[in-house]
Design a protein around this motif. Structure first.
Motif: not given
Length: 317
Positions: A225-234
């Motif tokens: 888990m990284r605070a700077d991650a940029d995953p797609p929205e669900i």
């Protein structure tokens, strides 16, 4: 997407729609099966990437009291809520001055009880009390130790010099006295899960500690888990695309009780991972917190929906 006033809506910002204007996914509470208590965010160590920013100085979530916990236990009993597992997390739960009394109250109420710990000095100060609880309640007391990596150098880079050795002391104590022991590991983005499981098995077996290494409860391997991650929205469409059901996500079956610093009383949150976002605060009681949760946080995507992780999976007795 833009609001009527012309401002652009960012990712994970609007509860109902994504930045692209698609309908955001939401999760209804199907059954409250797992109730978490965050005993406080104070911790004996400061990790490099702690999702809840626990440290020896962070008391944003104050210590829960025995009275706070009993109020929720009373609500469970009064309303016949189908809670099968009570979890205690932090911070480091064994820093809470009432932790043993809290554990006793939960166990005596008849609940299977899972406490998360780094197994370092705060836990080891309670060895006699823990032995007494194990003697009285046996396998209903589950202790899950966080070990960020099976490699000492990687673990210590996250948790500080010597942390791995101290955690191993705690693990040896728990295993040697027959506690129902579990391990919470972490899989770095570059690592395959099978390789991580084998690494934990090899490292712990060398210490005489044997678990069911393929069991996702005995060894929980969380995605990084990284605070700077940029995953797609669900979005609502994601359930079909990913072949997943919203019932599989943690907030379909779990809630967490916290006490914010300076607050008059506890509050109930949607998730163990998202402690500071007011959008995920659902009410003062479990009844109030039974409403649906919209997945407008990056942890909803990286950890739960895409990562497929769950904090409190029930284990067979």
């Amino acid at each position: 997407m833009r609001e009527p006033g012309g401002r652009t809506i960012g990712k994970f910002e609007h509860p109902a729609v994504t930045a692209k204007g698609e309908r955001r996914a939401a999760v209804a509470l199907k059954r409250l099966e797992t109730l978490w208590f965050n005993t406080g965010t104070l911790c004996n160590i400061t990790c490099a990437n702690c999702y809840i920013e626990s440290s020896p100085k962070n008391d944003a979530l104050a210590y829960l009291t025995l009275a706070d916990v009993r109020a929720s236990l009373d609500e469970i009993r009064r309303d016949g809520l189908p809670v099968t597992l009570v979890g205690l997390t932090g911070g480091e739960p064994f820093m809470n001055p009432q932790i043993i009394a809290i554990l006793e109250a939960v166990l005596e109420a008849g609940h299977e009880t899972l406490v998360l710990t780094n197994a370092m000095r705060p836990m080891m100060r309670h060895r006699a009390a823990l032995l007494r609880l194990r003697q009285a309640h046996g396998s209903r007391l589950r202790i899950r130790v966080s070990l960020d990596d099976y490699r000492a150098a990687v673990h210590d880079a996250e948790r500080g010099p010597g942390a791995f050795s101290k955690a191993m002391d705690g693990l040896r104590f728990l295993a040697g006295h027959g506690f129902r022991l579990e391990l919470a590991g972490r899989r770095l983005a570059a690592d395959a899960e099978a390789g991580s499981r084998e690494g934990y098995r090899r490292t712990l077996a060398a210490e005489g500690i044997v678990l069911d290494w393929d069991d996702p409860v005995s060894l929980v391997v969380f995605p990084e888990m990284r605070a700077d991650a940029d995953p797609p929205e669900i979005t609502e469409a994601c359930w079909g695309i990913l072949h997943k059901s919203p019932d599989e996500v943690m907030c379909a079956s779990a809630r967490m009780v916290v006490r914010r610093k300076g607050a008059a009383g506890p509050s109930v949150l949607a998730c163990t991972l998202i402690a500071y976002d007011p959008a995920f605060e659902l009410g003062a009681t479990l009844k109030e917190a039974a409403r649906p949760v919209t997945l407008n946080h990056r942890f909803c995507a990286t950890f739960c929906v895409l990562g497929g992780a769950a904090c409190g999976a029930a284990a067979p007795a």
